[in-house]
Design a protein around this motif. Structure first.
Motif, PDB file in Angstrom:
ATOM      1  N   VAL A 171       6.476  -5.291  -6.919  1.00 12.75           N
ATOM      2  CA  VAL A 171       7.783  -4.898  -6.384  1.00 12.75           C
ATOM      3  C   VAL A 171       8.838  -4.991  -7.478  1.00 12.75           C
ATOM      4  N   PHE A 172       8.755  -6.058  -8.282  1.00 14.32           N
ATOM      5  CA  PHE A 172       9.741  -6.243  -9.344  1.00 14.32           C
ATOM      6  C   PHE A 172       9.654  -5.125 -10.378  1.00 14.32           C
ATOM      7  N   ALA A 173       8.437  -4.665 -10.654  1.00 12.41           N
ATOM      8  CA  ALA A 173       8.268  -3.597 -11.639  1.00 12.41           C
ATOM      9  C   ALA A 173       8.937  -2.306 -11.177  1.00 12.41           C
ATOM     10  N   LYS A 174       8.938  -2.074  -9.865  1.00 14.73           N
ATOM     11  CA  LYS A 174       9.536  -0.836  -9.356  1.00 14.73           C
ATOM     12  C   LYS A 174      11.025  -0.989  -9.078  1.00 14.73           C
ATOM     13  N   TYR A 175      11.428  -2.173  -8.607  1.00 14.93           N
ATOM     14  CA  TYR A 175      12.838  -2.395  -8.255  1.00 14.93           C
ATOM     15  C   TYR A 175      13.360  -3.665  -8.947  1.00 14.93           C
ATOM     16  N   PRO A 176      13.392  -3.707 -10.277  1.00 19.16           N
ATOM     17  CA  PRO A 176      13.770  -4.962 -10.954  1.00 19.16           C
ATOM     18  C   PRO A 176      15.165  -5.445 -10.598  1.00 19.16           C
ATOM     19  N   ASP A 177      16.151  -4.560 -10.613  1.00 20.34           N
ATOM     20  CA  ASP A 177      17.524  -4.988 -10.341  1.00 20.34           C
ATOM     21  C   ASP A 177      17.702  -5.367  -8.875  1.00 20.34           C
ATOM     22  N   GLU A 178      17.139  -4.555  -7.985  1.00 21.02           N
ATOM     23  CA  GLU A 178      17.308  -4.819  -6.553  1.00 21.02           C
ATOM     24  C   GLU A 178      16.607  -6.109  -6.134  1.00 21.02           C
ATOM     25  N   ALA A 227       0.830  -1.206   0.000  1.00 20.79           N
ATOM     26  CA  ALA A 227       0.000   0.000   0.000  1.00 20.79           C
ATOM     27  C   ALA A 227       0.864   1.256   0.000  1.00 20.79           C
ATOM     28  N   ASN A 228       2.035   1.164   0.638  1.00 17.73           N
ATOM     29  CA  ASN A 228       2.942   2.319   0.734  1.00 17.73           C
ATOM     30  C   ASN A 228       4.096   2.229  -0.259  1.00 17.73           C
ATOM     31  N   LEU A 229       3.953   1.395  -1.295  1.00 17.61           N
ATOM     32  CA  LEU A 229       5.070   1.141  -2.202  1.00 17.61           C
ATOM     33  C   LEU A 229       5.594   2.416  -2.849  1.00 17.61           C
ATOM     34  N   ASP A 230       4.704   3.294  -3.264  1.00 16.26           N
ATOM     35  CA  ASP A 230       5.136   4.533  -3.924  1.00 16.26           C
ATOM     36  C   ASP A 230       5.782   5.517  -2.953  1.00 16.26           C
ATOM     37  N   GLN A 231       5.582   5.300  -1.639  1.00 20.04           N
ATOM     38  CA  GLN A 231       6.149   6.217  -0.648  1.00 20.04           C
ATOM     39  C   GLN A 231       7.565   5.820  -0.230  1.00 20.04           C
ATOM     40  N   HIS A 232       7.948   4.569  -0.510  1.00 23.41           N
ATOM     41  CA  HIS A 232       9.283   4.131  -0.133  1.00 23.41           C
ATOM     42  C   HIS A 232      10.328   4.815  -1.020  1.00 23.41           C
ATOM     43  N   LYS A 233      11.388   5.303  -0.405  1.00 26.41           N
ATOM     44  CA  LYS A 233      12.432   6.004  -1.154  1.00 26.41           C
ATOM     45  C   LYS A 233      13.418   5.047  -1.815  1.00 26.41           C
ATOM     46  N   SER A 234      13.459   3.795  -1.322  1.00 28.72           N
ATOM     47  CA  SER A 234      14.416   2.840  -1.874  1.00 28.72           C
ATOM     48  C   SER A 234      13.909   1.426  -1.635  1.00 28.72           C
ATOM     49  N   PHE A 235      14.577   0.474  -2.285  1.00 24.36           N
ATOM     50  CA  PHE A 235      14.241  -0.928  -2.071  1.00 24.36           C
ATOM     51  C   PHE A 235      14.477  -1.309  -0.617  1.00 24.36           C
ATOM     52  N   ASP A 236      15.515  -0.772  -0.015  1.00 22.65           N
ATOM     53  CA  ASP A 236      15.812  -1.089   1.381  1.00 22.65           C
ATOM     54  C   ASP A 236      14.693  -0.605   2.296  1.00 22.65           C
ATOM     55  N   ASP A 237      14.139   0.592   2.016  1.00 23.12           N
ATOM     56  CA  ASP A 237      13.008   1.089   2.806  1.00 23.12           C
ATOM     57  C   ASP A 237      11.815   0.141   2.693  1.00 23.12           C
ATOM     58  N   MET A 238      11.540  -0.296   1.465  1.00 21.65           N
ATOM     59  CA  MET A 238      10.429  -1.213   1.253  1.00 21.65           C
ATOM     60  C   MET A 238      10.661  -2.524   1.998  1.00 21.65           C
ATOM     61  N   PHE A 239      11.897  -3.031   1.924  1.00 18.51           N
ATOM     62  CA  PHE A 239      12.187  -4.312   2.558  1.00 18.51           C
ATOM     63  C   PHE A 239      12.070  -4.211   4.077  1.00 18.51           C
ATOM     64  N   GLN A 240      12.511  -3.113   4.658  1.00 18.25           N
ATOM     65  CA  GLN A 240      12.397  -2.949   6.102  1.00 18.25           C
ATOM     66  C   GLN A 240      10.933  -2.895   6.525  1.00 18.25           C
ATOM     67  N   SER A 241      10.098  -2.280   5.691  1.00 15.41           N
ATOM     68  CA  SER A 241       8.663  -2.254   5.970  1.00 15.41           C
ATOM     69  C   SER A 241       8.085  -3.664   5.879  1.00 15.41           C
ATOM     70  N   LEU A 242       8.503  -4.414   4.859  1.00 17.10           N
ATOM     71  CA  LEU A 242       8.067  -5.803   4.700  1.00 17.10           C
ATOM     72  C   LEU A 242       8.488  -6.648   5.899  1.00 17.10           C
ATOM     73  N   ARG A 243       9.720  -6.468   6.321  1.00 13.70           N
ATOM     74  CA  ARG A 243      10.263  -7.241   7.447  1.00 13.70           C
ATOM     75  C   ARG A 243       9.476  -6.958   8.728  1.00 13.70           C
ATOM     76  N   LYS A 244       9.180  -5.693   8.966  1.00 14.04           N
ATOM     77  CA  LYS A 244       8.415  -5.307  10.154  1.00 14.04           C
ATOM     78  C   LYS A 244       7.027  -5.938  10.115  1.00 14.04           C
ATOM     79  N   GLU A 245       6.403  -5.932   8.940  1.00 12.84           N
ATOM     80  CA  GLU A 245       5.068  -6.502   8.814  1.00 12.84           C
ATOM     81  C   GLU A 245       5.087  -8.020   8.984  1.00 12.84           C
ATOM     82  N   MET A 246       6.144  -8.659   8.495  1.00 13.05           N
ATOM     83  CA  MET A 246       6.271 -10.111   8.661  1.00 13.05           C
ATOM     84  C   MET A 246       6.331 -10.480  10.139  1.00 13.05           C
ATOM     85  N   PHE A 247       7.163  -9.796  10.898  1.00 13.75           N
ATOM     86  CA  PHE A 247       7.267 -10.092  12.335  1.00 13.75           C
ATOM     87  C   PHE A 247       5.930  -9.845  13.053  1.00 13.75           C
TER      88      PHE A 247
END
Length: 417
Positions: free
Chosen positions: A193-200, A150-170
């Motif tokens: 996610v792949f469409a926004k951060y294909p290489d990462e 839901a917040n994918l467009d608000q993340h500044k980087s792949f790392d920001d997105m992943f940290q959000s994912l990690r927090k939600e998983m826990f």
């Protein structure tokens, strides 16, 4: 028979057989399934050793395990190394244990990760699992879009997105759900996610594929308890390490050199060497399509690689196909009459959404474990949904052109389907 090569033309596909004959078809589906694993580089010096098994499900597997159990190297003083700690490695260790192996068993992988165990308890209804995940009716979180999406467009980087994912998983794990249940729901969002951060994302999946697979699939208590019970009584140990080399020793044994790791795969000390009587490569399916042609064990894919007849997927996990599962040639163009399902499209299924039968909607597959049943089935149905009418029309035309056979006649040359 075995198909070793094929060529496509406007009228269909010509398949070359191992015995030199040719077969003609109007449509070819490559459903080659799980092939024997690619031999690890560290096992090069023992590839022909009678006490080394390079794949637990190989045709020679039954003979190998029987020889180990019934042979002279099955004593309390002997030892067996099972490379890996995943499902294939567990199969290998349990096979030794169930058949009366007397020696000590070592299971080794880079991180020493094992699959979670399905348990059945009365404490919390959300934890009542007995071999299968719960239905979505029991998983209210699946009716919501994950916050990290839901917040994918608000993340500044792949790392920001992943940290959000990690927090939600826990958060979901604290609520009593399993990683498999959470990841099953999240799979359908991988393409976004792949469409926004294909290489990462590609780099992440390549680096953490093993960890994702371990989280994705659990084991039943009956199987896992055999491993844990053997560990408690001291017959089995699980260690983290990266194997550097395996060499034959006098007396039909092996000298195994490995780098000890912590649970994050980081070195924690100097290289060590141990001696084993038996070595089983239990790392599971690791068929690769980006190797040089002479290193690909399957003759068909080796020949196709040699003549640049396919494109390797960007995740290096299988071959590139279109949305219709049509194989992409080495020059980037898609074949008209050749489609691929199953293991060879693992990379495609990691990052591509497509309709699949077990749930409404569309999704992607995070790991090869699900390809065996759901992935192949879903891939076939996805292909058939788009191409069935066309294939049926071709077959009807072919049948109409085929002379009818009467009982006394000899069988004529089969016409293309």
């Amino acid at each position: 028979g075995q198909v070793t090569d094929f060529t496509e033309d406007k009228g269909g596909v010509t398949l070359q057989m191992q015995d030199g004959q040719a077969m003609r078809a109007s449509q070819l589906v490559l459903a080659t399934g799980f092939k024997e694993a690619v031999r690890p580089a560290y096992a090069f010096n023992v590839r022909s050793h009678p006490n080394y098994l390079d794949y637990p499900y190989a045709e020679k597997g039954n003979t190998f395990f029987k020889r180990v159990i019934d042979g002279p190297q099955n004593t309390p003083e002997d030892s067996a190394l099972v490379i890996g700690t995943g499902l294939s490695a567990m199969d290998s260790a349990i096979r030794l244990l169930d058949n009366g192996y007397q020696g000590k068993i070592t299971m080794m992988s880079r991180r020493g990760l094992m699959h979670a165990i399905y348990r059945q308890t009365a404490d919390d209804p959300r934890e009542r699992l007995s071999g299968e995940p719960r239905s979505e009716s029991e998983l209210p979180f699946t009716r919501e879009t994950p916050q990290f999406i839901a917040n994918l467009d608000q993340h500044k980087s792949f790392d920001d997105m992943f940290q959000s994912l990690r927090k939600e998983m826990f958060q979901r794990l604290r609520e009593g759900y399993t990683t498999e249940e959470v990841l099953s729901h999240w799979e359908k969002y991988v393409p976004q996610v792949f469409a926004k951060y294909p290489d990462e994302l590609a780099e992440f999946l390549l680096k953490y594929e093993t960890a994702i697979n371990v989280m994705r699939v659990g084991t039943t208590p009956g199987l896992a308890d055999k491993i844990l019970d053997a560990a408690k009584r001291g017959q089995l140990e699980i260690i983290s390490g990266r194997i550097e080399d395996i060499l034959p020793e006098d007396g039909n044994k092996f000298s195994v050199t490995y780098r000890p790791n912590n649970r994050h795969g980081q070195r924690v000390g100097p290289d060590r060497t141990r001696t084993y009587s038996t070595v089983v490569n239990g790392i599971g399916n690791s068929t690769k399509y980006d190797l040089p042609a002479d290193e690909i064990k399957d003759e068909l894919w080796s020949n196709l690689r040699r003549k640049n007849a396919y494109t390797v997927h960007e995740l290096r996990d299988g071959v590139k196909v279109t949305e219709n599962f049509q194989l992409v040639n080495g020059d980037g163009t898609a074949y008209d009459r050749i489609t691929v399902v199953g293991t060879p499209v693992s990379g495609h299924m990691n990052v591509t959404a497509y309709p699949y039968p077990e749930k409404d909607g569309s999704g992607a597959r995070l790991g090869a474990f699900t390809l065996n049943i759901q992935g192949i089935l879903g891939g076939v149905l996805a292909m058939v949904n788009r191409q069935y009418d066309n294939m049926r029309d071709r077959q009807s035309e072919s049948v109409a052109a085929t002379p009818a056979l009467s009982a006394p006649q000899q069988r004529q040359t089969p016409q293309p389907l």
